[in-house]
Design an enzyme around this catalytic site. Structure first.
Site, mmCIF file in Angstrom:
data_model
loop_
_atom_site.group_PDB
_atom_site.id
_atom_site.type_symbol
_atom_site.label_atom_id
_atom_site.label_comp_id
_atom_site.label_asym_id
_atom_site.label_seq_id
_atom_site.Cartn_x
_atom_site.Cartn_y
_atom_site.Cartn_z
ATOM 1 N N CYS A 79 0.832 -1.199 0.000
ATOM 2 C CA CYS A 79 0.000 0.000 0.000
ATOM 3 C C CYS A 79 0.876 1.262 0.000
ATOM 4 C CB CYS A 79 -0.978 -0.036 1.169
ATOM 5 S SG CYS A 79 -2.369 1.112 0.980
ATOM 6 N N HIS A 167 -3.745 -5.225 0.624
ATOM 7 C CA HIS A 167 -3.215 -5.723 1.905
ATOM 8 C C HIS A 167 -3.304 -7.251 1.947
ATOM 9 C CE1 HIS A 167 -2.651 -1.926 4.146
ATOM 10 N NE2 HIS A 167 -3.604 -1.486 3.335
ATOM 11 N N GLU A 169 -2.149 -9.160 4.220
ATOM 12 C CA GLU A 169 -2.150 -9.655 5.604
ATOM 13 C C GLU A 169 -3.550 -9.837 6.182
ATOM 14 O OE1 GLU A 169 -1.789 -5.119 5.897
ATOM 15 O OE2 GLU A 169 -1.175 -6.742 4.565
ATOM 16 N N GLY A 222 0.604 -14.502 37.867
ATOM 17 C CA GLY A 222 -0.400 -15.538 37.666
ATOM 18 C C GLY A 222 -0.841 -15.628 36.223
ATOM 19 N N VAL A 224 -0.216 -15.549 31.841
ATOM 20 C CA VAL A 224 0.522 -16.376 30.887
ATOM 21 C C VAL A 224 1.959 -15.878 30.716
ATOM 22 C CG1 VAL A 224 0.607 -17.169 28.485
ATOM 23 C CG2 VAL A 224 -1.595 -16.961 29.652
ATOM 24 N N ASP A 225 2.128 -14.570 30.503
ATOM 25 C CA ASP A 225 3.443 -14.036 30.139
ATOM 26 C C ASP A 225 4.482 -14.248 31.231
ATOM 27 O OD1 ASP A 225 2.113 -13.199 27.873
ATOM 28 O OD2 ASP A 225 1.794 -11.166 28.613
#
Length: 509
Positions: A79, A167, A169, A222, A224-225
């Site tokens: 684009c 695009h 994506e 507590g 996920v990361d």
């Protein structure tokens, strides 16, 4: 050395989505602002130029020196990226008479071109631009067109430089993934060897080398990361990792003990700290969301610092920072002016004097979960919904009191337990109850009540950047509402939030 693709960001809302699509093809990539170019060594296999809200015809349009890369590396302009290359190579970009936005079809495709391998004519693509490429330079060749966009795609002759007006994506571009694969694998020569298992192996080896016998302290949440970051560090340095899990009094019902138990079952060296009262004292009288965030952040640092000083010879602070945190901390115009005060990036106070180690700072959230799965972390931890750093403090609108927290914890527990029992918890990106600063009239038995309102929020999303409200079954919402009103004293009304992001945010504060 890990091969990679560099994505230069010109400010498009789709830039992170490009990166996600590249990584779905098991190819590592990095996003860099156009005005902060990275080092281009032999590991870089190609460059993608993102879209932009700007027009190349504006005097302040994003610009970078393309000449050093021309002919030396494969380049794909998307684009604005395509318009930029055309405009600065002797072509002409003009305002389109009608804004080209939405679905279009590639009526003409140069099928023998490697960019369009296995893509047929009439393939649907997604357009989103106000300008159009009206004329291209003599050394440019048109390789795809739609009925209204003659230069839908081009190649600079004799080079591996391409531009596309659409695009690839977004999912509306039906063959977008195939086009990206053609560029990345066939043109750039990427091996597609970047996987969760390979990430685990290389990251643990790098952590061992980087940290040696040093002591590392990490604050667990507590979520996920921080959990995945802790397990990676644990595999690298074992008992030299010291985890601290702080109960700020703003966690979900029974969460402190249940999470602490799950960590200890994983073999982590974890210390739980009950600091509820310190947080409640700091929050007393505060209603402004930003002031609440800052108070929570300040007290957390104080508590964390107190505990860290009880550990001898700590040199590193481990953090669960993930890639969107890093990207959002630097905009294409330089450092962002509006980073949330509870953000991981840059949150370390000077007085702690610790070096920072962030083993997940190149991963998106879904990639963190894949790494966690490769590490064989409990699926219940990996499947947990995102939970805000300030906890229930930003789900209680207005001043925080222990009494309000207790009410919200009960209502929230009923809500989440019902989502699990109905088998829909894993279909929801994030869910939670919000304590509203209003009271409403109700009738319970023969009595007239004037009590509090709880709002339920549930959204579906890929990465939290955008989100749509979940269309939960009416009978489930009715069951949850009845249980909350009948079992949580002080609540006589339950409502459901049907706002999407944008324009609303996922959290209310």
């Amino acid at each position: 050395m890990q091969e990679k693709i560099i994505i230069l960001d010109f400010g498009s809302q789709f830039t992170q989505l490009i990166a996600r699509r590249v990584r779905e093809l098991s190819i590592y990539c990095e996003i860099h602002p156009f005005n902060h170019l990275p080092e281009f060594d032999e590991s870089v296999k190609g460059i993608i130029l993102s879209g932009s809200p700007y027009s190349v015809r504006q005097t302040d349009a994003p610009h970078f020196d393309f000449i050093p890369f021309h002919g030396n590396l494969p380049v794909l302009g998307v684009c604005y990226g395509a318009q930029f290359l055309a405009h600065h190579s002797g072509g002409e970009v003009l305002a389109s008479s009608t804004r080209e936005y939405g679905r279009a079809h590639l009526q003409f495709i140069q099928s023998e071109n490697p960019l369009f391998k296995q893509i047929r004519a009439n393939s649907q693509v997604w357009m989103s631009h106000g300008d159009t490429i009206a004329r291209i330079a003599d050394d440019f060749e048109i390789i795809a067109s739609t009925d209204s966009v003659k230069v839908a795609a081009y190649q600079i002759k004799g080079t591996q430089t391409y531009g596309i007006q659409f695009h690839p994506e977004v999912t509306h571009s039906i063959d977008g993934k195939q086009l990206l694969q053609n560029f990345l694998v066939d043109i750039c020569g990427c091996k597609q060897d970047w996987t969760a298992d390979s990430f685990v192996e290389t990251t643990i080896a790098e952590l061992k080398e980087k940290l040696g016998d040093d002591q590392v302290v990490l604050g667990l949440s507590g979520g996920v990361d921080s959990s995945v970051a802790a397990v990676l560090l644990h595999h690298a340095i074992g008992k030299n990792l010291h985890c601290i899990f702080v109960d700020n009094g703003l966690l979900r019902k029974d969460e402190f003990q249940s999470v602490l138990d799950s960590y200890q079952h994983m073999g982590l060296n974890v210390k739980g700290v009950d600091a509820k009262q310190r947080f409640y004292d700091a929050l007393q009288g505060l209603s402004d969301p930003e002031k609440k965030r800052k108070a929570i952040g300040r007290v957390f640092i104080e508590v964390f610092d107190d505990e860290a000083h009880r550990i001898e010879n700590v040199k590193w602070l481990g953090q669960g920072t993930i890639y969107p945190d890093v990207i959002e901390s630097v905009s294409v115009k330089g450092p962002s002016a509006t980073i949330k005060s509870h953000h991981n990036v840059g949150g370390l106070p000077d007085f702690m004097k610790l070096k920072v180690v962030e083993p997940l700072n190149t991963l998106f959230k879904d990639e963190v979960r894949k790494v966690g799965k490769a590490l064989e972390i409990d699926p219940d931890i990996l499947g947990r919904h995102p939970f805000p750093g300030p906890g229930l403090a930003i789900r209680i609108l207005g001043e925080i009191t222990p009494e309000k927290v207790a009410v919200l914890q009960e209502a929230d527990a009923i809500y989440i337990n019902n989502l699990r029992a109905a088998g829909v918890y894993d279909q929801v990106w994030q869910a939670g109850a919000i304590f509203l600063p209003v009271q409403s009239v109700g009738v319970m038995g023969d009595e007239r009540t004037y009590e509090n309102v709880i709002c339920l929020r549930a959204v579906e999303s890929l990465d939290g950047m955008t989100a749509d409200w979940c269309h939960l079954p009416y009978n489930l919402l009715g069951k949850i509402s009845n249980e909350i009103i009948n079992n949580v004293k002080g609540i006589n009304r339950v409502v459901y939030d049907i706002s999407s992001k944008p324009p609303a945010t996922i959290e209310w504060e």
